[in-house]
Design an enzyme around this catalytic site. Sequence first.
Site, mmCIF file in Angstrom:
data_model
loop_
_atom_site.group_PDB
_atom_site.id
_atom_site.type_symbol
_atom_site.label_atom_id
_atom_site.label_comp_id
_atom_site.label_asym_id
_atom_site.label_seq_id
_atom_site.Cartn_x
_atom_site.Cartn_y
_atom_site.Cartn_z
ATOM 1 N N GLU A 125 0.920 -1.211 0.021
ATOM 2 C CA GLU A 125 -0.039 0.065 -0.017
ATOM 3 C C GLU A 125 0.796 1.310 0.033
ATOM 4 O OE1 GLU A 125 -3.166 -0.093 2.926
ATOM 5 O OE2 GLU A 125 -4.096 -2.030 2.213
ATOM 6 N N GLU A 238 -5.225 -8.869 0.822
ATOM 7 C CA GLU A 238 -5.925 -8.723 2.228
ATOM 8 C C GLU A 238 -7.495 -8.314 2.046
ATOM 9 O OE1 GLU A 238 -4.551 -5.229 4.715
ATOM 10 O OE2 GLU A 238 -2.575 -6.005 4.111
#
Length: 315
Positions: A125, A238
């Site tokens: 991220e 995720e």
Amino acid sequence: MRFAPILALVATTLAAEKGFNYGATFSDGTIKHQADFEGEFNSAKNMVGNSFPSARLYTMIQGDTNGVIEAIPAAISTKTTLLLGLWASGGVDGFNAEVQHLADAVNQYGTAFTDLVVGISVGSEDVYRTTDLGIASNAGPGVAPNDLVNYVNQVKSAISGTGLSGKPVGHVDTYNTWTNTSYTAGLTAAVDFIGVDAYPYYESSKVTNGIENAQSIFWDDWNAVVAIAQGKPLWLTETGWPVEGPTVGQAVASVDNAARYYSEVGCQLFAANINTWWFTLQDQQPVAPAGGVIFAVTGPGLPPPTTPLYDLSCQ
């Protein structure tokens, strides 16, 4: 009810990976050691209702010794497969240290280690944290896509001719970061796989995100990345639904809703043979994580209990 097209669900391997995400520390910042990782990995493999024999990591560095992270020998002893992670938001020197520890792991553990590796993620991220949304969320330092391309190429060069040669090298980011093609198209072209993080629970700004819509939101997110993926395989790195936490938009955190999300999204991912690392086995040990949002599928305890908070059997 909408489902992902079959072509969007096809995995690139005959037997997809199924596991959890594992941080290098507990929720209070205490650094994990080999025995801690072994306890987690064994609990995940022996979880009642389903087995999760793979682990996704975020760093190669053991925080208190500056050696190779002790998740590596733990994975070897428990026969746990690994999606390695190299932390990319710590500056050039920090990333160089990650790459050096990757090389050290190969030299120290040989094929007992490299045979367990299914892929290498350069960062997590990092691009999201450079976007307007990430900055507004105070998400911390990130890395621009062009710099990540250089890091990806650095890792590919570093593993060439080693036991990790040919292992896919990718990057993990939020689904909406990947679909920002004016910003990320070059990174998409550089990676071997695209790691997708997607949480309908948090998507309160654009959709009605109650649990009754979570399945369709997730697959809409997934298919949006498929559409811009340039043919690269997608791995689900995720997702999850919290058992405790604040209401976000219409999304209510509860054990029942977490169970429904797992049944409607997780079980479909598994059935479609997509590499999946769920969030998460345990994140409230020894205290609740910052923000009080708990995604754990099992309760507190060391090692984690093998009886989950809800049914994981996908019946």
